[in-house]
Write a protein that holds these residues in place. Structure first.
Motif, PDB file in Angstrom:
ATOM      1  N   PHE A   1      -4.444 -16.939 -56.288  1.00 26.86           N
ATOM      2  CA  PHE A   1      -5.226 -15.876 -56.023  1.00 26.86           C
ATOM      3  C   PHE A   1      -6.896 -16.437 -55.725  1.00 26.86           C
ATOM      4  N   SER A   2      -7.284 -15.602 -55.046  1.00 21.74           N
ATOM      5  CA  SER A   2      -8.525 -15.710 -54.510  1.00 21.74           C
ATOM      6  C   SER A   2      -9.675 -16.064 -55.788  1.00 21.74           C
TER       7      SER A   2
ATOM      8  N   VAL B   1      -9.255 -14.885 -62.682  1.00 21.63           N
ATOM      9  CA  VAL B   1     -10.109 -14.815 -63.869  1.00 21.63           C
ATOM     10  C   VAL B   1      -9.631 -15.218 -65.258  1.00 21.63           C
TER      11      VAL B   1
ATOM     12  N   ILE C   1      -9.654 -19.351 -71.355  1.00 18.26           N
ATOM     13  CA  ILE C   1      -8.785 -19.162 -70.108  1.00 18.26           C
ATOM     14  C   ILE C   1      -7.984 -20.505 -70.013  1.00 18.26           C
TER      15      ILE C   1
ATOM     16  N   GLN D   1      -5.924 -11.179 -50.822  1.00 23.92           N
ATOM     17  CA  GLN D   1      -6.999 -12.219 -51.588  1.00 23.92           C
ATOM     18  C   GLN D   1      -8.224 -11.457 -51.278  1.00 23.92           C
ATOM     19  N   ILE D   2      -9.189 -11.420 -52.290  1.00 27.06           N
ATOM     20  CA  ILE D   2     -10.402 -10.724 -51.958  1.00 27.06           C
ATOM     21  C   ILE D   2     -11.343 -11.371 -51.007  1.00 27.06           C
TER      22      ILE D   2
ATOM     23  N   PHE E   1      -8.439  -5.133 -58.956  1.00 31.62           N
ATOM     24  CA  PHE E   1      -9.252  -6.362 -59.248  1.00 31.62           C
ATOM     25  C   PHE E   1     -10.533  -6.185 -60.309  1.00 31.62           C
TER      26      PHE E   1
ATOM     27  N   ASP F   1      -3.301  -9.841 -65.539  1.00 32.43           N
ATOM     28  CA  ASP F   1      -4.089  -8.508 -65.455  1.00 32.43           C
ATOM     29  C   ASP F   1      -3.257  -7.443 -65.389  1.00 32.43           C
TER      30      ASP F   1
ATOM     31  N   ALA G   1     -13.842 -13.340 -72.486  1.00 29.83           N
ATOM     32  CA  ALA G   1     -12.463 -13.821 -73.076  1.00 29.83           C
ATOM     33  C   ALA G   1     -12.446 -14.753 -73.905  1.00 29.83           C
TER      34      ALA G   1
ATOM     35  N   ASN H   1     -16.479 -12.592 -62.323  1.00 29.72           N
ATOM     36  CA  ASN H   1     -15.386 -13.470 -62.881  1.00 29.72           C
ATOM     37  C   ASN H   1     -15.835 -14.643 -64.094  1.00 29.72           C
TER      38      ASN H   1
ATOM     39  N   GLN I   1     -14.602 -14.472 -67.876  1.00 31.89           N
ATOM     40  CA  GLN I   1     -13.957 -15.576 -68.597  1.00 31.89           C
ATOM     41  C   GLN I   1     -14.769 -16.068 -69.818  1.00 31.89           C
TER      42      GLN I   1
ATOM     43  N   GLN J   1     -10.528  -7.034 -48.508  1.00 33.04           N
ATOM     44  CA  GLN J   1      -9.560  -8.094 -48.917  1.00 33.04           C
ATOM     45  C   GLN J   1      -8.562  -8.440 -47.722  1.00 33.04           C
TER      46      GLN J   1
ATOM     47  N   ILE K   1      -6.992  -5.715 -67.050  1.00 30.13           N
ATOM     48  CA  ILE K   1      -7.654  -7.163 -67.547  1.00 30.13           C
ATOM     49  C   ILE K   1      -6.691  -7.936 -68.685  1.00 30.13           C
TER      50      ILE K   1
ATOM     51  N   LYS L   1     -19.564 -11.329 -57.234  1.00 24.40           N
ATOM     52  CA  LYS L   1     -18.019 -11.392 -57.693  1.00 24.40           C
ATOM     53  C   LYS L   1     -17.864 -12.502 -58.349  1.00 24.40           C
ATOM     54  N   ASP L   2     -18.315 -13.596 -58.034  1.00 25.25           N
ATOM     55  CA  ASP L   2     -18.321 -14.863 -58.812  1.00 25.25           C
ATOM     56  C   ASP L   2     -19.018 -14.844 -60.197  1.00 25.25           C
TER      57      ASP L   2
END
Lengths: 397, 258
Positions: free
Chosen positions: B49-50, B53, B176, A294-295, A280, B124, A179, A172, A176, A289, A17, A168-169
């Motif tokens: 990248f897809s 993050v 970010i 790419q996922i 990931f 990452d 963070a 993400n 974010q 992937q 991460i 998944k999104d």
């Protein structure tokens, strides 16, 4: 389990991460290391699990289903009867009690089906913490009831439109957000995924499922089951159901993945079968992937299993041959959803119905003196409208 | 292989970021050449990248434009090969760990060395995991550029900067990538903490977009990194971007302290 270093399950796991989160994640790991051995913390957690969430959950003998399928005796571990309607509350109570000890006043969470979001919003209300939940736009649409439940509980829900607008999104977006604000905020990850310590910590909090189930089945029958069956997305209910049986080598551990419209289509989320090792969401694990890494977009009727990865401990259990993983399609899951409703009077989550579907296949292959424990990870009220749509039934009043 | 020390020699460095394949591969090569000609000392090339993050909406949008233009890791290397025929500007990649892992760490840095790409920034890949990649990169003469953030405590900074000699990416703000009008971190203190442990140059990134910020940050560190503001210009002007990029870089360069 042989571990190379903390947070690793064989080659899998780790902490991939951004540096913006590393200090907080290390602080969390240290806090967890401390509190997991603290008897006061554990006593406080047990009280919450018992008095608030309604544990221990029942181990129910499904007599009609056992007779109908004509093979193994089938028991359901009733996580669907927990407060908030799924196993998710076990982990949320543990993490949020820990967050409170760390002085956090705000929590964020990702959610797929909404069960983890509802559990987080619930405990936030209980503990007087601020709560924001990140949920893919596709999922807020198909799980509208849970979105409203979270709002009733005082949480703010963000509908995420980036990427595929699914789990998944949502992860993400939650990462974010974390963070950008770590000081007062804990990220309650809902599955056995993400960077260390999450996969270990979530597994520990969910292992109450198998700790109870093992004692309950021995008490009820005097013997261990032939198999444990659980659905797997990220893998938290499955690892919780497996964990205390891992050393019982004769107990088969079977995870049921979402094969969507079939593993040979691009409309599926069966990571074990169609994914490969990658990095990931903070972990080295297995992901669906493309050749570049790419996922891939994934699909399942079940929002809770609609995830392109799986927890690292599951990959280790698969690679060492200790656990098996099988794909269950949308059609099979919906059939099972209806079957268990009519046969046992239980409307289970469509996620859990993936496990029920495999039990329907497995039970007839086993002898009548053998036992299957199936983890019913959640209840299905949230899914009724989606199942009606799937069957082409208009239930709008 | 370019020695990254030259990037910071006798001047404050201006480091520009673009996403490979944005808005398409031919235009991207033109943009990189334009940035170099206007005075960028180093260009970071993002491999899309897809699921980026660590990146905000501006770079995410650029990633989508690049995917629409057919971006793959192989095409990114072809882009760099084309760029290398036109400029010797120092280059590094910025990408996520999975793309490097899938390409194969050794093959990736072999290609980097062949194309004179001096290293990679992998958001990452923190200290805890970098030994998986760093020795392989270094065997090919490439650097893994580490990041230090406002929440990184001094004892951790000491470990991060140990045995690192490309440069140190100083993250100005939490969160970010994306332009910010106010950068609140005490960067003097953060850079001072880094300099306690290393003489490796530092460059500040995340949020910088105005000449005033370049002047301010350039006074603190050895260089400034500008990403989203440049990507914004590319997003806005498409194939007309090169002249606008040159004007922008010249203004930013001029604002940097001597």
């Amino acid at each position: 389990m042989q571990k190379i270093k903390p947070g690793r399950f064989g080659n899998f796991g780790g902490q991939y991460i951004p540096e913006t989160l590393m200090t907080e994640v290390n602080r969390l790991a240290a806090a967890y290391d401390h509190y997991k051995n603290d008897p006061d913390f554990q006593a406080e957690l047990t009280t919450l699990l018992n008095d608030y969430a309604g544990r221990p959950s029942r181990l129910y003998y499904a007599k009609r289903m056992s007779e109908d399928l004509g093979g193994a005796q089938i028991y359901f571990k009733r996580e669907d009867l927990n407060h908030t309607g799924s196993h998710k509350i076990n982990n949320v109570l543990g993490q949020m009690l820990l967050a409170q000890k760390m002085g956090k006043t705000r929590v964020i969470a990702e959610t797929g089906a909404g069960q983890h979001g509802v559990a987080t919003a619930t405990v936030a209300a209980l503990m007087g913490m601020e709560c924001e939940v990140f949920m893919g736009k596709v999922d807020t649409d198909r799980q509208a009831l849970n979105v409203y439940r979270m709002k009733l509980l005082g949480a703010k829900v963000h509908a995420i439109t980036t990427g595929t607008g699914t789990l998944k999104d949502a992860v993400n977006a939650a990462m974010q957000e974390w963070a950008s604000r770590v000081d007062d905020t804990h990220y309650v990850i809902g599955s056995t995924m993400g960077p260390h310590p999450f996969p270990t910590m979530v597994r520990d909090f969910q292992s109450v499922i198998s700790r109870e189930a093992r004692a309950q089945i021995l008490e009820a029958t005097g013997k261990l089951p032939a198999a444990i069956v659980a659905c797997v997305g990220g893998g938290s209910n499955a690892i919780g159901a497996f964990y205390n049986f891992i050393n019982d080598k004769d107990v088969r551990l079977i995870g049921c993945e979402a094969a969507g419209k079939g593993v040979n289509t691009d409309q599926q989320a069966a990571t074990m079968e169609t994914g490969r090792t990658g990095i990931f969401h903070g972990m080295k694990s297995r992901f669906i992937q493309d050749g570049d890494g790419q996922i891939a977009p994934v699909y399942s009727i079940s929002a809770g299993l609609d995830y392109p990865g799986i927890g690292p401990e599951h990959v280790h259990l698969a690679e060492t041959g200790r656990a098996e993983y099988v794909g269950v399609t949308d059609d099979e899951a919906v059939d099972a959803f209806e079957y268990i409703a009519k046969e046992e009077g239980i409307i289970c989550a469509v996620e859990s119905a993936h496990a029920v579907a495999y039990v329907q296949k497995l039970a007839p292959q086993l002898a009548k003196d053998q036992i299957i424990i199936c983890n019913l990870s959640g209840r299905g009220d949230k899914d009724v409208a989606a199942i009606a749509r799937y069957r082409g039934v208009d239930i709008h009043d | 292989m370019t020695n990254l020390k030259t990037v910071f020699a006798n001047k404050k460095a201006f480091i520009a970021f673009v996403v490979a394949g944005d808005p398409d591969f031919a235009a991207c090569a033109d943009n990189i050449v334009a940035l170099a000609e206007a005075g960028a000392d180093l260009v970071e090339i993002g491999i899309p990248f897809s699921d980026p993050v660590a990146d905000g909406p501006v770079i995410q949008a650029a990633d989508l434009r690049a995917f629409a233009a057919g971006s793959t890791t192989a095409k990114v290397f072809e882009l760099v090969a084309a760029v290398r025929k036109r400029t010797q500007v120092p280059l590094v990649f910025l990408t996520y760990c999975n793309l490097v892992y899938q390409y194969d760490y050794d093959k990736f840095f072999t290609r980097c060395a062949e194309l004179d790409v001096a290293g990679a920034i992998i958001p990452d890949l923190p200290l805890e995991e970098r030994d998986e990649v760093k020795p392989i990169a270094e065997a090919h003469g490439c650097h893994i550029i580490p990041l230090v953030t406002p929440t990184t405590p001094p004892e951790r900074i000491a470990k991060i900067v140990a045995n690192v000699d490309g440069f140190i990416y100083v993250v100005s703000s939490m969160g970010i990538t994306g332009t910010r009008d106010n950068i609140k971190t005490d960067l003097n203190q953060l850079v001072a903490n880094i300099r306690k442990y290393t003489t490796t140059p530092t460059a500040i990134g995340f949020g910088i977009h105005t000449p005033e910020q370049a002047a301010q940050m350039g006074a603190v560190a050895d260089g400034v990194i500008v990403g989203s503001a440049i990507v914004d210009i590319i997003g806005q002007y498409g194939r007309e971007a090169p002249t606008h990029l040159q004007d922008y870089v010249k203004a930013m360069r001029a604002a940097l302290p001597e």
